[in-house]
Design a protein around this motif. Structure first.
Motif, PDB file in Angstrom:
ATOM      1  N   SER A 183      -3.081   0.353  -3.832  1.00 54.11           N
ATOM      2  CA  SER A 183      -2.806  -0.854  -3.051  1.00 54.11           C
ATOM      3  C   SER A 183      -2.827  -2.069  -3.966  1.00 54.11           C
ATOM      4  O   SER A 183      -3.446  -2.052  -5.035  1.00 54.11           O
ATOM      5  CB  SER A 183      -3.830  -1.028  -1.928  1.00 54.11           C
ATOM      6  N   ASN A 235      -1.349   7.155  -4.377  1.00 57.73           N
ATOM      7  CA  ASN A 235      -2.121   6.262  -3.522  1.00 57.73           C
ATOM      8  C   ASN A 235      -2.585   5.055  -4.327  1.00 57.73           C
ATOM      9  O   ASN A 235      -3.258   5.218  -5.348  1.00 57.73           O
ATOM     10  CB  ASN A 235      -3.351   6.982  -2.954  1.00 57.73           C
ATOM     11  N   HIS A 280       3.665   0.764   2.813  1.00 53.04           N
ATOM     12  CA  HIS A 280       3.425  -0.359   3.723  1.00 53.04           C
ATOM     13  C   HIS A 280       3.542  -1.676   2.960  1.00 53.04           C
ATOM     14  O   HIS A 280       2.826  -1.890   1.979  1.00 53.04           O
ATOM     15  CB  HIS A 280       2.031  -0.247   4.345  1.00 53.04           C
ATOM     16  N   GLY A 301       4.855  10.805   2.644  1.00 55.79           N
ATOM     17  CA  GLY A 301       3.982   9.646   2.580  1.00 55.79           C
ATOM     18  C   GLY A 301       4.638   8.387   3.124  1.00 55.79           C
ATOM     19  O   GLY A 301       5.802   8.409   3.558  1.00 55.79           O
ATOM     20  N   GLU A 302       3.887   7.293   3.085  1.00 59.98           N
ATOM     21  CA  GLU A 302       4.373   6.027   3.629  1.00 59.98           C
ATOM     22  C   GLU A 302       4.095   4.874   2.679  1.00 59.98           C
ATOM     23  O   GLU A 302       3.107   4.877   1.949  1.00 59.98           O
ATOM     24  CB  GLU A 302       3.695   5.741   4.988  1.00 59.98           C
ATOM     25  N   ARG A 317       0.840  -1.201   0.000  1.00 62.17           N
ATOM     26  CA  ARG A 317       0.000   0.000   0.000  1.00 62.17           C
ATOM     27  C   ARG A 317       0.874   1.249   0.000  1.00 62.17           C
ATOM     28  O   ARG A 317       1.790   1.375   0.811  1.00 62.17           O
ATOM     29  CB  ARG A 317      -0.935   0.020   1.208  1.00 62.17           C
ATOM     30  N   PHE A 318       0.598   2.150  -0.932  1.00 60.55           N
ATOM     31  CA  PHE A 318       1.259   3.458  -0.991  1.00 60.55           C
ATOM     32  C   PHE A 318       0.270   4.502  -0.493  1.00 60.55           C
ATOM     33  O   PHE A 318      -0.833   4.629  -1.038  1.00 60.55           O
ATOM     34  CB  PHE A 318       1.672   3.795  -2.427  1.00 60.55           C
ATOM     35  N   ASP A 319       0.655   5.236   0.545  1.00 61.29           N
ATOM     36  CA  ASP A 319      -0.199   6.290   1.103  1.00 61.29           C
ATOM     37  C   ASP A 319       0.427   7.653   0.858  1.00 61.29           C
ATOM     38  O   ASP A 319       1.435   8.019   1.464  1.00 61.29           O
ATOM     39  CB  ASP A 319      -0.383   6.089   2.619  1.00 61.29           C
ATOM     40  N   SER A 320      -0.153   8.408  -0.095  1.00 61.17           N
ATOM     41  CA  SER A 320       0.265   9.791  -0.383  1.00 61.17           C
ATOM     42  C   SER A 320       1.780   9.906  -0.562  1.00 61.17           C
ATOM     43  O   SER A 320       2.438  10.767   0.029  1.00 61.17           O
ATOM     44  CB  SER A 320      -0.196  10.729   0.732  1.00 61.17           C
ATOM     45  N   VAL A 321       2.342   9.041  -1.394  1.00 64.54           N
ATOM     46  CA  VAL A 321       3.799   8.983  -1.580  1.00 64.54           C
ATOM     47  C   VAL A 321       4.250   9.991  -2.641  1.00 64.54           C
ATOM     48  O   VAL A 321       3.752   9.994  -3.768  1.00 64.54           O
ATOM     49  CB  VAL A 321       4.249   7.559  -1.979  1.00 64.54           C
ATOM     50  N   GLU A 349       1.886  12.505  -4.397  1.00 62.42           N
ATOM     51  CA  GLU A 349       0.721  12.067  -3.615  1.00 62.42           C
ATOM     52  C   GLU A 349       0.120  10.771  -4.168  1.00 62.42           C
ATOM     53  O   GLU A 349      -1.086  10.647  -4.359  1.00 62.42           O
ATOM     54  CB  GLU A 349      -0.354  13.170  -3.604  1.00 62.42           C
TER      55      GLU A 349
END
Length: 489
Positions: free
Chosen positions: A31, A29, A67, A64-65, A10-14, A27
Motif C-alpha cells: 500500500s 501486496n 484499490h 487480486g484487486e 493498495r494492491f491486494d494479492s495481485v 500475490e
C-alpha cells in the motif's frame, strides 16, 4: 512537506503476467499512503513499468484487486515521447491531457513548464524538439493535470543538471503522492521516504521505509543474513548426505537412522532462504574494434540549432583509433540531431568513410526493430560466430531464457539498453556513437560499461549528462556546442 495520511493505493494479492506461464507479479501486496514519496526498485524487466500500467488500469490483473482512493486523479510522465505526438504543436499535445481542454490552456501550460524551469514556444512541433526538451514536456504533461498521484518513469533521462535540480525541488515541495522509477541513485535519495522492491525471480514485492540509500543498505544486510543461513544449511545437508550414504547400506537401526537423516535433509532444504538476485550486475565485457588504419571521422563543421534552424560552425577534429570525443551543450542545442546525422553519414562538413563500421546507441532505441526478437537483432549484426555465441553473449547482459526470443518491443527500456551493448560486442564496430548511454541502465551496471568504453580501442563520440559516468572515461577531444553558439552572436 505534508504529513502522510490515508492509504491512496493498495494492491491486494495481485497476480499479473503478459504470458500465462510467466507472471511478472505473484500475490503482490502493498500500500501507498497519501503524500508519500515512493521509489519502485527492481532489476530491469522486473515489472516496474507494468506496475504503473496496472495503477492506470491500462491492463487488469489476472487475480487480486487494485484499490485507488475514490476520486484520486493519476498523472504519469512516461520515459519516451510517443511518436504519435510528433506532428502536434506543443499546445495541441498538452490539450490531449484533458477530456475537454480548459479555456486557459496556454496559461496552464506555462504554469506546468514553470514548475520545471522551462519555457518554449507553444506552436513548435513536438517532433522538432530534442530528447531533453521532450523529457521536460513529458514531466509538464503529468504536472498540468495536478494529479493526486504522480507517476514518474525515469524522469531524469535526457535532463541536464539544471533540469534535474529543478525537478528535485518540485518533487520535495509537491504535497501529493509521488511514485518514481529511476536508476539515478543520488536523485532518488533526495526525496524518497520509502521503497517498493520488485523481485524479478520470486515475482514478489517487499516494502521498506527510509530514504533510498538506507533501503539499499537494509537489502544488502538482509542478503548477507540469508546467505549465511543458507551456507550453514548447505553444510548440514552435505554432512547428513554423507552419513546417509554410509548408514543406508547397513542393516537394522542404521537403516532407520538413514531414513531419519533423509527427513532432516528435506527439512533443511525446505528452510533454504531465497536470496535476492535482483542486484546482479552484468559481468565485465569487451567491445572489440575491427582494425582501421586511416582517419575514422574527419569533422570540418557541425550544425548548431539556433532559432529552430541548424547553423554550421567551423570545427577541425580528426578521430582515429583510441580517440574519444565528448560533445557537450544544453538541451535543445542539437546534440541528438548531430549524432543521428553522423551515424547516417549525412552531416554536412563531416566525413566518415563507407567502410567504417558504426555502432550507434540511440537514446530512444528507434534504431532497433521492435517487431524482431532480441535473438534476431543480435544475429543481424554478428560479424562471426554461431547460435551459441548469441546465447552466451546475451546471457552476459542478463538476457536469458524466454527473454531473448521475445519481440524487442516487449522488453523493458533497461533490457533494450543492455541489448544495444550486446549488439556492439558482436558487431565489433570501428566507431561508437553513443547518445546518453546511461539512460535506462541500472546504476549498478554503469561502472562495468564505463570500464568497457575506457578499454575500447576504436574511435568514440559520446553525449552524456551523467558527469560521474563521463569522469570514468578519458576523452582526447571535447566539443562544447554552447561555446560555438556564443561565437555566432
Amino acid at each position: 512537506m505534508a504529513e502522510q495520511g490515508n492509504v491512496i493505493i493498495r494492491f491486494d494479492s495481485v497476480t499479473f503476467g503478459y504470458h500465462d506461464k510467466k507472471p511478472l507479479l505473484k500475490e503482490a501486496n502493498f500500500s501507498v499512503r497519501e503524500n508519500a514519496k515512493v521509489t519502485l526498485m527492481g532489476q530491469n524487466g522486473a515489472g516496474k513499468s507494468t506496475l504503473f500500467r496496472l495503477m492506470l488500469k491500462e491492463v487488469v490483473p489476472e487475480k487480486g484487486e487494485i484499490h485507488i482512493k475514490q476520486g484520486a486523479k493519476i498523472g504519469m510522465a512516461k520515459q519516451v515521447m510517443d511518436r504519435a505526438y510528433f506532428d502536434m504543436s506543443v499546445e495541441d499535445y498538452f490539450a490531449t491531457a484533458f477530456d475537454e481542454p480548459p479555456r486557459n490552456l496556454p496559461a496552464r501550460i506555462d504554469e506546468a513548464l514553470e514548475a520545471i524551469n522551462y519555457k518554449i514556444d507553444h506552436n513548435i512541433l513536438v517532433g522538432r524538439l530534442s530528447g531533453g526538451q521532450q523529457a521536460r514536456l513529458l514531466l509538464a504533461y503529468a504536472i498540468i493535470q495536478k494529479p493526486d498521484i504522480l507517476l514518474l518513469d525515469e524522469p531524469t533521462n535526457n535532463l541536464d543538471d539544471d533540469g534535474i535540480g529543478h525537478l528535485i525541488t518540485f518533487l520535495i515541495m509537491y504535497e501529493k503522492t509521488v511514485v518514481v522509477i529511476s536508476h539515478d541513485a543520488d536523485f532518488l535519495n533526495t526525496f524518497t521516504d520509502s521503497v517498493i522492491y520488485l523481485d524479478s525471480f520470486t515475482k514478489e514485492i517487499d516494502s521498506y521505509q527510509g530514504n533510498y540509500f538506507d533501503v539499499v543498505e537494509q537489502i544488502k544486510k538482509r542478503i548477507e543474513v540469508e546467505e549465511r543461513k543458507n551456507a550453514q544449511l548447505i553444510k548440514n545437508i552435505q554432512d547428513r548426505k554423507e552419513k546417509v550414504n554410509f548408514f543406508a547400506n547397513k542393516g537394522g537401526k542404521m537403516r532407520k537412522l538413514a531414513a531419519k537423516l533423509r527427513e532432516e535433509i528435506e527439512e533443511d532444504e525446505a528452510n533454504m532462504v531465497h536470496v535476492k538476485q535482483d542486484d546482479k550486475t552484468i559481468t565485465r565485457f569487451d567491445i572489440e574494434a575491427t582494425e582501421y588504419k586511416d582517419i575514422i571521422v574527419n569533422i570540418h563543421s557541425v550544425g548548431i540549432w539556433k532559432n529552430h534552424e541548424a547553423i554550421h560552425c567551423p570545427v577541425e577534429i580528426k578521430l582515429r583509433r583510441n580517440d574519444r570525443l565528448l560533445i557537450k551543450g544544453p538541451n535543445g542545442i542539437g546534440k541528438t540531431t548531430l549524432l543521428k546525422k553522423l551515424a547516417k553519414r549525412q552531416e554536412e562538413g563531416v566525413n566518415i568513410p563507407d567502410d567504417v563500421i558504426i555502432g550507434y546507441y540511440q537514446q530512444d532505441f528507434s534504431g532497433l526493430d521492435f517487431s524482431k526478437s532480441a535473438f534476431d537483432s543480435l544475429q543481424e549484426v554478428m560479424i562471426e560466430g554461431d547460435e551459441e555465441t548469441i546465447y552466451s553473449t546475451a546471457a552476459r547482459f542478463l538476457l536469458r531464457g524466454e527473454t531473448i526470443r521475445q519481440p524487442i518491443g516487449n522488453l523493458s527500456e533497461g533490457q533494450k539498453a543492455l541489448l544495444c551493448f550486446a549488439r556492439f560486442v558482436l558487431q565489433k564496430p570501428n566507431l561508437l556513437i553513443l547518445d546518453e548511454p546511461t539512460n535506462h541502465v541500472n546504476f549498478r551496471h554503469l561502472p562495468v560499461i564505463a570500464q568497457t568504453l575506457e578499454a575500447y580501442e576504436g574511435a568514440m563520440i559520446v553525449v552524456s549528462h551523467d558527469q560521474e559516468f563521463v569522469k570514468q572515461i578519458h576523452f582526447t577531444e571535447q566539443l562544447d556546442l554552447s561555446k560555438l553558439k556564443e561565437k555566432l552572436g
